[in-house]
Design an enzyme around this catalytic site. Structure first.
Site, PDB file in Angstrom:
ATOM      1  N   TYR A  53      -1.647   9.858   1.518  1.00  0.00           N
ATOM      2  CA  TYR A  53      -2.892   9.157   1.161  1.00  0.00           C
ATOM      3  C   TYR A  53      -4.035   9.553   2.064  1.00  0.00           C
ATOM      4  O   TYR A  53      -3.796   9.906   3.212  1.00  0.00           O
ATOM      5  CB  TYR A  53      -2.672   7.640   1.219  1.00  0.00           C
ATOM      6  CG  TYR A  53      -1.752   7.105   0.156  1.00  0.00           C
ATOM      7  CD1 TYR A  53      -1.347   7.875  -0.928  1.00  0.00           C
ATOM      8  CD2 TYR A  53      -1.258   5.802   0.241  1.00  0.00           C
ATOM      9  CE1 TYR A  53      -0.495   7.359  -1.897  1.00  0.00           C
ATOM     10  CE2 TYR A  53      -0.407   5.278  -0.721  1.00  0.00           C
ATOM     11  CZ  TYR A  53      -0.029   6.072  -1.776  1.00  0.00           C
ATOM     12  OH  TYR A  53       0.815   5.562  -2.734  1.00  0.00           O
ATOM     13  N   SER A 233       0.248   0.380  -9.167  1.00  0.00           N
ATOM     14  CA  SER A 233      -0.773   0.468 -10.217  1.00  0.00           C
ATOM     15  C   SER A 233      -0.675  -0.693 -11.201  1.00  0.00           C
ATOM     16  O   SER A 233      -0.631  -0.479 -12.427  1.00  0.00           O
ATOM     17  CB  SER A 233      -0.707   1.813 -10.940  1.00  0.00           C
ATOM     18  OG  SER A 233      -0.996   2.856 -10.034  1.00  0.00           O
ATOM     19  N   PHE A 237      -4.748   1.600 -12.866  1.00  0.00           N
ATOM     20  CA  PHE A 237      -5.899   2.290 -12.262  1.00  0.00           C
ATOM     21  C   PHE A 237      -7.225   1.586 -12.578  1.00  0.00           C
ATOM     22  O   PHE A 237      -8.276   2.216 -12.595  1.00  0.00           O
ATOM     23  CB  PHE A 237      -5.958   3.756 -12.715  1.00  0.00           C
ATOM     24  CG  PHE A 237      -5.097   4.698 -11.889  1.00  0.00           C
ATOM     25  CD1 PHE A 237      -3.976   4.253 -11.206  1.00  0.00           C
ATOM     26  CD2 PHE A 237      -5.426   6.048 -11.790  1.00  0.00           C
ATOM     27  CE1 PHE A 237      -3.189   5.129 -10.453  1.00  0.00           C
ATOM     28  CE2 PHE A 237      -4.645   6.929 -11.036  1.00  0.00           C
ATOM     29  CZ  PHE A 237      -3.532   6.471 -10.373  1.00  0.00           C
ATOM     30  N   GLY A 242     -10.442  -4.462 -17.721  1.00  0.00           N
ATOM     31  CA  GLY A 242     -11.332  -4.503 -18.892  1.00  0.00           C
ATOM     32  C   GLY A 242     -12.658  -3.813 -18.644  1.00  0.00           C
ATOM     33  O   GLY A 242     -13.492  -3.725 -19.548  1.00  0.00           O
ATOM     34  N   LYS A 243     -12.869  -3.288 -17.431  1.00  0.00           N
ATOM     35  CA  LYS A 243     -14.210  -2.762 -17.142  1.00  0.00           C
ATOM     36  C   LYS A 243     -14.538  -1.444 -17.829  1.00  0.00           C
ATOM     37  O   LYS A 243     -15.685  -1.041 -17.849  1.00  0.00           O
ATOM     38  CB  LYS A 243     -14.445  -2.661 -15.641  1.00  0.00           C
ATOM     39  CG  LYS A 243     -13.628  -1.648 -14.890  1.00  0.00           C
ATOM     40  CD  LYS A 243     -13.910  -1.844 -13.407  1.00  0.00           C
ATOM     41  CE  LYS A 243     -13.195  -0.845 -12.558  1.00  0.00           C
ATOM     42  NZ  LYS A 243     -13.419  -1.113 -11.129  1.00  0.00           N
TER      43      LYS A 243
HETATM   44  N1  LIG Z   1       4.381   5.419  -5.197  1.00  0.00           N
HETATM   45  C1  LIG Z   1       3.410   5.952  -5.895  1.00  0.00           C
HETATM   46  O1  LIG Z   1       3.524   7.052  -6.450  1.00  0.00           O
HETATM   47  C2  LIG Z   1       2.123   5.180  -6.035  1.00  0.00           C
HETATM   48  C3  LIG Z   1       1.165   5.569  -6.983  1.00  0.00           C
HETATM   49  C4  LIG Z   1       0.010   4.810  -7.099  1.00  0.00           C
HETATM   50  C5  LIG Z   1      -0.173   3.701  -6.278  1.00  0.00           C
HETATM   51  N2  LIG Z   1       0.764   3.359  -5.333  1.00  0.00           N
HETATM   52  C6  LIG Z   1       0.583   2.187  -4.427  1.00  0.00           C
HETATM   53  O2  LIG Z   1       0.140   1.075  -5.174  1.00  0.00           O
HETATM   54  C7  LIG Z   1      -1.135   0.638  -4.695  1.00  0.00           C
HETATM   55  C8  LIG Z   1      -1.965   0.124  -5.830  1.00  0.00           C
HETATM   56  O3  LIG Z   1      -2.093   1.130  -6.816  1.00  0.00           O
HETATM   57  P1  LIG Z   1      -3.440   1.302  -7.620  1.00  0.00           P
HETATM   58  O4  LIG Z   1      -4.591   1.378  -6.675  1.00  0.00           O
HETATM   59  O5  LIG Z   1      -3.236   2.390  -8.584  1.00  0.00           O
HETATM   60  O6  LIG Z   1      -3.492  -0.131  -8.356  1.00  0.00           O
HETATM   61  P2  LIG Z   1      -4.287  -0.596  -9.658  1.00  0.00           P
HETATM   62  O7  LIG Z   1      -4.314  -2.082  -9.594  1.00  0.00           O
HETATM   63  O8  LIG Z   1      -3.729   0.002 -10.878  1.00  0.00           O
HETATM   64  O9  LIG Z   1      -5.753   0.001  -9.465  1.00  0.00           O
HETATM   65  C9  LIG Z   1      -6.558  -0.412  -8.397  1.00  0.00           C
HETATM   66  C10 LIG Z   1      -8.000   0.016  -8.653  1.00  0.00           C
HETATM   67  O10 LIG Z   1      -8.519  -0.693  -9.776  1.00  0.00           O
HETATM   68  C11 LIG Z   1      -9.839  -1.166  -9.489  1.00  0.00           C
HETATM   69  N3  LIG Z   1      -9.737  -2.631  -9.351  1.00  0.00           N
HETATM   70  C12 LIG Z   1      -8.765  -3.330  -8.690  1.00  0.00           C
HETATM   71  N4  LIG Z   1      -8.991  -4.641  -8.769  1.00  0.00           N
HETATM   72  C13 LIG Z   1     -10.102  -4.812  -9.495  1.00  0.00           C
HETATM   73  C14 LIG Z   1     -10.802  -5.960  -9.921  1.00  0.00           C
HETATM   74  N5  LIG Z   1     -10.388  -7.173  -9.592  1.00  0.00           N
HETATM   75  N6  LIG Z   1     -11.933  -5.773 -10.658  1.00  0.00           N
HETATM   76  C15 LIG Z   1     -12.355  -4.518 -10.994  1.00  0.00           C
HETATM   77  N7  LIG Z   1     -11.719  -3.391 -10.614  1.00  0.00           N
HETATM   78  C16 LIG Z   1     -10.599  -3.527  -9.867  1.00  0.00           C
HETATM   79  C17 LIG Z   1     -10.224  -0.489  -8.171  1.00  0.00           C
HETATM   80  O11 LIG Z   1     -10.703   0.823  -8.416  1.00  0.00           O
HETATM   81  P3  LIG Z   1     -12.241   1.179  -8.705  1.00  0.00           P
HETATM   82  O12 LIG Z   1     -13.084   0.258  -7.879  1.00  0.00           O
HETATM   83  O13 LIG Z   1     -12.360   2.608  -8.350  1.00  0.00           O
HETATM   84  O14 LIG Z   1     -12.428   0.936 -10.171  1.00  0.00           O
HETATM   85  C18 LIG Z   1      -8.888  -0.351  -7.485  1.00  0.00           C
HETATM   86  O15 LIG Z   1      -8.856   0.649  -6.486  1.00  0.00           O
HETATM   87  C19 LIG Z   1      -1.693   1.883  -3.973  1.00  0.00           C
HETATM   88  O16 LIG Z   1      -2.678   1.588  -3.025  1.00  0.00           O
HETATM   89  C20 LIG Z   1      -0.452   2.444  -3.350  1.00  0.00           C
HETATM   90  O17 LIG Z   1      -0.147   1.732  -2.169  1.00  0.00           O
HETATM   91  C21 LIG Z   1       1.910   4.069  -5.239  1.00  0.00           C
END
Ligand SMILES: NC(=O)c1ccc[n+]([C@@H]2O[C@H](COP(=O)([O-])OP(=O)(O)OC[C@H]3O[C@@H](n4cnc5c(N)ncnc54)[C@H](OP(=O)(O)O)[C@@H]3O)[C@@H](O)[C@H]2O)c1
Length: 345
Positions: A53, A233, A237, A242-243
């Site tokens: 990361y 996730s 992502f 819904g945005k």
């Molecule tokens: N093992 C793996 O291969 C793997 C892969 C992916 C993730 N992960 C882990 O899982 C964690 C979470 O994954 P993810 O970031 O993909 O989770 P996610 O919940 O699918 O996406 C998070 C992203 O969505 C947006 N977001 C989140 N909450 C929001 C809200 N309340 N309102 C509006 N937009 C919102 C933000 O991005 P924007 O502001 O850019 O829109 C945020 O960075 C990672 O940090 C990591 O630790 C692991």
């Protein structure tokens, strides 16, 4: 905050875990520190990072997220209040800047763990995870398994023996898998039993309303084998906030910034999101909260790994622990899932 025990370990993790993979790319060091301060205050005790990361993984920012967590530990001195999870990369052309020819073998894992410990400014990792398998499996949007023409993957027993060494040395407390399949998880469990090596305690795979593939096989592994899931996730992502509805591409948001994450787009996902948004609206909650609360209530989940690029997002996501989904909402969700199964695996 609610806490869940991970069987066969002394880990008791918060139902919301703090994802970190935007720090060092979309978020600064100070913002990462602010997120950790707030999350810990709210009772979040699991932080999930990876040597790779932030994302997207590129040479210029590589390892920054672990470094940011390390400076927070050095400054706040709260190492004992956190269950720290990190990961070692498997093979792949997208990570040659980390180690050319990265494999899940002894030299690579030993190098990776030393680097992580140093950057994280700690002498132990609570949960050390294999980021993805050494063997070719459908990954990051892949749907189908195709047998390799030539199989030169590192044997699972070999990888597990190295992890066993790290546990014996006290550098790692527990081990987990990520992006795994039911076959791989069972092989790790069998090897642990056969060789008297550590058992995996968690599996971290993508899991959300647009990707419930975990429920087909891995959820059964979790149930019978005392393993728990760490869904990643959970908002697909950001799509499940819904945005992006109506074709909007919000400024600065992940899917606007990077086309490579297009696996979270697509016609069936749009249709499914419209239906989920309708259900959330009728139930008087935001789509974000419904999507996270649905995961929080699943039987195999230990901790739901959320991610946020702002404090507002972080607050909304952590607050999902307060939301209880009534049976009729879960039923309505299942109906949509049957119409549009797993549009974004
Ligand atoms: N093992 C793996 O291969 C793997 C892969 C992916 C993730 N992960 C882990 O899982 C964690 C979470 O994954 P993810 O970031 O993909 O989770 P996610 O919940 O699918 O996406 C998070 C992203 O969505 C947006 N977001 C989140 N909450 C929001 C809200 N309340 N309102 C509006 N937009 C919102 C933000 O991005 P924007 O502001 O850019 O829109 C945020 O960075 C990672 O940090 C990591 O630790 C692991």
């Amino acid at each position: 905050m609610e806490y869940r025990e991970i069987p066969r370990s002394d880990l008791k993790v918060s139902l919301i875990g703090l994802g970190t993979m935007t720090w060092g790319e979309q978020n600064t060091e100070a913002e990462g520190h602010e997120q950790m301060d707030y999350a810990l205050e709210q009772g979040v005790n699991l932080f999930d990072v990876a040597e790779m990361y932030p994302v997207p993984p590129v040479a210029e920012t590589c390892h920054e997220t672990e470094r940011i967590i390390g400076t927070w530990f050095a400054d706040r001195g709260k190492r004992d209040q956190v269950i720290l999870a990190t990961k070692v990369v498997g093979p792949g052309t997208h990570v040659t800047h980390i180690r050319d020819g990265a494999r899940l073998d002894r030299p690579n894992i030993m190098t990776a763990v030393e680097g992580s410990l140093k950057r994280l400014q700690t002498d132990y990792i609570d949960l050390y995870q294999l980021h993805w398998p050494d063997r070719p499996v459908p990954l990051f949007g892949g749907r189908d398994y195709n047998p390799p023409r030539r199989d030169d993957s590192v044997p699972i027993e070999e990888t597990l023996k190295v992890l066993g060494e790290l546990v014996a040395q006290g550098k790692v407390r527990y081990i987990g898998l990520s992006n795994e399949t039911p076959w791989g998880a069972m092989k790790f469990l069998q090897a642990a039993e056969g060789f008297g090596l550590p058992r995996i305690v968690t599996i971290q795979n993508s899991y959300n309303l647009l990707n419930r593939t975990f429920d087909a096989g891995l959820s059964e592994v979790c149930h019978y084998e005392d393993v728990r899931s760490l869904p990643y996730s959970p908002l697909a992502f950001g799509r499940l906030t819904g945005k992006y509805r109506g074709g909007v591409m919000p400024d600065g948001a992940r899917l606007t910034l990077w086309e490579r994450f297009a696996r979270y787009n697509g016609p069936n996902s749009d249709a499914a999101i419209e239906e989920y948004a309708r259900i959330a609206g009728e139930a008087g909650m935001s789509l974000t909260q419904m999507s996270l609360a649905w995961i929080n209530q699943r039987h195999h989940v230990a901790s739901n790994l959320i991610g946020a690029t702002s404090m507002e997002q972080l607050k909304e996501n952590i607050a999902s622990v307060e939301v209880n989904l009534p049976g009729e909402v879960r039923k309505a969700i299942d109906t949509v899932h049957h119409r549009f199964p797993n549009p974004c695996p």
